[in-house]
Write a protein that holds these residues in place. Structure first.
Motif, PDB file in Angstrom:
ATOM      1  N   PHE A 182      60.735  25.152  -9.683  1.00  0.00           N
ATOM      2  CA  PHE A 182      60.992  25.303  -8.249  1.00  0.00           C
ATOM      3  C   PHE A 182      60.772  24.028  -7.449  1.00  0.00           C
ATOM      4  O   PHE A 182      60.913  24.040  -6.232  1.00  0.00           O
ATOM      5  N   SER A 183      60.434  22.927  -8.120  1.00  0.00           N
ATOM      6  CA  SER A 183      60.326  21.646  -7.415  1.00  0.00           C
ATOM      7  C   SER A 183      61.651  20.908  -7.560  1.00  0.00           C
ATOM      8  O   SER A 183      62.011  20.455  -8.654  1.00  0.00           O
ATOM      9  N   LEU A 184      62.367  20.779  -6.443  1.00  0.00           N
ATOM     10  CA  LEU A 184      63.674  20.112  -6.517  1.00  0.00           C
ATOM     11  C   LEU A 184      63.510  18.644  -6.880  1.00  0.00           C
ATOM     12  O   LEU A 184      64.364  18.063  -7.539  1.00  0.00           O
ATOM     13  N   GLY A 185      62.362  18.053  -6.480  1.00  0.00           N
ATOM     14  CA  GLY A 185      62.099  16.653  -6.826  1.00  0.00           C
ATOM     15  C   GLY A 185      61.976  16.475  -8.329  1.00  0.00           C
ATOM     16  O   GLY A 185      62.538  15.531  -8.916  1.00  0.00           O
ATOM     17  N   MET A 186      61.245  17.370  -8.981  1.00  0.00           N
ATOM     18  CA  MET A 186      61.093  17.297 -10.449  1.00  0.00           C
ATOM     19  C   MET A 186      62.459  17.522 -11.107  1.00  0.00           C
ATOM     20  O   MET A 186      62.837  16.820 -12.056  1.00  0.00           O
ATOM     21  N   LEU A 187      63.227  18.503 -10.601  1.00  0.00           N
ATOM     22  CA  LEU A 187      64.538  18.795 -11.197  1.00  0.00           C
ATOM     23  C   LEU A 187      65.473  17.590 -11.053  1.00  0.00           C
ATOM     24  O   LEU A 187      66.242  17.274 -11.973  1.00  0.00           O
TER      25      LEU A 187
ATOM     26  N   ASP B 268      53.311  24.398  -1.014  1.00  0.00           N
ATOM     27  CA  ASP B 268      52.449  23.223  -1.216  1.00  0.00           C
ATOM     28  C   ASP B 268      52.555  22.722  -2.653  1.00  0.00           C
ATOM     29  O   ASP B 268      52.575  21.523  -2.909  1.00  0.00           O
ATOM     30  N   VAL B 269      52.595  23.668  -3.614  1.00  0.00           N
ATOM     31  CA  VAL B 269      52.669  23.272  -5.032  1.00  0.00           C
ATOM     32  C   VAL B 269      53.986  22.546  -5.291  1.00  0.00           C
ATOM     33  O   VAL B 269      54.013  21.465  -5.893  1.00  0.00           O
ATOM     34  N   ALA B 270      55.090  23.106  -4.782  1.00  0.00           N
ATOM     35  CA  ALA B 270      56.402  22.471  -4.997  1.00  0.00           C
ATOM     36  C   ALA B 270      56.415  21.082  -4.342  1.00  0.00           C
ATOM     37  O   ALA B 270      56.894  20.110  -4.945  1.00  0.00           O
ATOM     38  N   ALA B 271      55.839  20.982  -3.125  1.00  0.00           N
ATOM     39  CA  ALA B 271      55.833  19.690  -2.417  1.00  0.00           C
ATOM     40  C   ALA B 271      54.992  18.668  -3.181  1.00  0.00           C
ATOM     41  O   ALA B 271      55.355  17.489  -3.272  1.00  0.00           O
ATOM     42  N   MET B 272      53.872  19.118  -3.751  1.00  0.00           N
ATOM     43  CA  MET B 272      53.014  18.206  -4.512  1.00  0.00           C
ATOM     44  C   MET B 272      53.781  17.647  -5.718  1.00  0.00           C
ATOM     45  O   MET B 272      53.743  16.447  -5.993  1.00  0.00           O
TER      46      MET B 272
END
Ligand SMILES: C[S@@+](CC[C@H](N)C(=O)[O-])C[C@H]1O[C@@H](n2cnc3c(N)ncnc32)[C@H](O)[C@@H]1O
Length: 231
Positions: free
Chosen positions: A81-86, A12-16
């Motif tokens: 661990f958030s691919l979106g942020m990376l 959930d944290v990564a998705a957020m």
């Protein structure tokens, strides 16, 4: 991550963070009233990396916390661990070696870094103890840890004004500037639920770190905790 839930399920944290990645830096600048730039400079000074040293910036997000290191000639590894942020980070700074990594299970060998730093990430991990243990494992003996995280304003009157801002003013502003306003409600609630300076220092010591101390920034809205791995 919903308003009612402060459970920090890693998915959930990564998705957020995937969700807010596109507007993350703009929203940060607006909501912190530009203070985040001062906090980042303070982190750089606290880590005090020497030329040739390698620093892990865990929970680096879009790399904004890693940039001052890279720009100062330090070998910095931004990991998240958030691919979106990376992805947003890589678009902004293709010269930085963004790495996918979970703070609680780091994909790095023992004693690979001179220092580990984490800005505004520790509050979001499911197990603070597991993360602090992993940081201890990957840093060299004598290496440093610098955690930059929201904390408790020290002055009572200021704390009252700040809590009002956090709980009442921030969510409507976030609704205007963020792609995921709910995540900023989570931000406000997670800051309120986070331990104060002394309690966090005790947790860091209990994880095996020595010489634990902290410095307040912006009256204690943010605290920088510094620690050393026993040699
Ligand atoms: C508020 S952002 C901070 C980003 C950056 N350090 C900064 O100062 O702008 C928090 C980041 O922590 C990351 N994060 C949270 N838990 C994590 C974990 N267990 N492992 C790796 N990254 C994590 C999120 O994906 C997000 O990018």
């Amino acid at each position: 991550m919903t308003r009612a839930s402060l459970e920090k399920d890693p998915r959930d944290v990564a998705a957020m963070f995937d969700d807010v990645a596109g507007k993350y830096d703009l929203t940060n600048d607006v909501l912190s009233l530009g203070q985040d730039r001062l906090w980042r400079r303070a982190v750089l000074r606290a880590v005090a990396a020497q030329p040739g040293e390698t620093v892990l910036d865990i929970a680096a997000g879009t790399g904004t916390s890693s940039e001052p290191f890279a720009d100062g000639g330090v070998n910095v590894v931004p990991a998240d661990f958030s691919l979106g942020m990376l992805r947003v980070g890589h678009q902004r700074r293709p010269d930085l070696g963004f790495t996918a990594a979970d703070a609680m299970r780091l994909p790095f060998a023992d004693a690979s870094f001179d220092a580990v730093t984490m800005s505004f990430g520790l509050r979001n991990v499911a197990s603070v103890d597991a993360a602090l243990g992993e940081f201890l494992r990957v840093v060299k003996p004598g290496g440093r840890l610098v955690v930059c995280e929201f904390s408790q304003p020290v002055n009572k009157a200021f704390r009252k004004v700040y809590t009002e801002y956090l709980m009442r003013s921030l969510p409507p502003v976030a609704r205007k500037v963020s792609s995921n306003p709910e995540s900023y409600v989570y931000l406000a609630e997670s800051i309120q639920a986070w331990p104060g300076q002394r309690e966090l220092a005790t947790t860091i010591s209990a994880a095996g770190w020595s010489q634990v101390g902290w410095r307040n920034l912006t009256g204690g809205i943010v605290a920088l905790h510094r620690a050393v791995k026993p040699a």
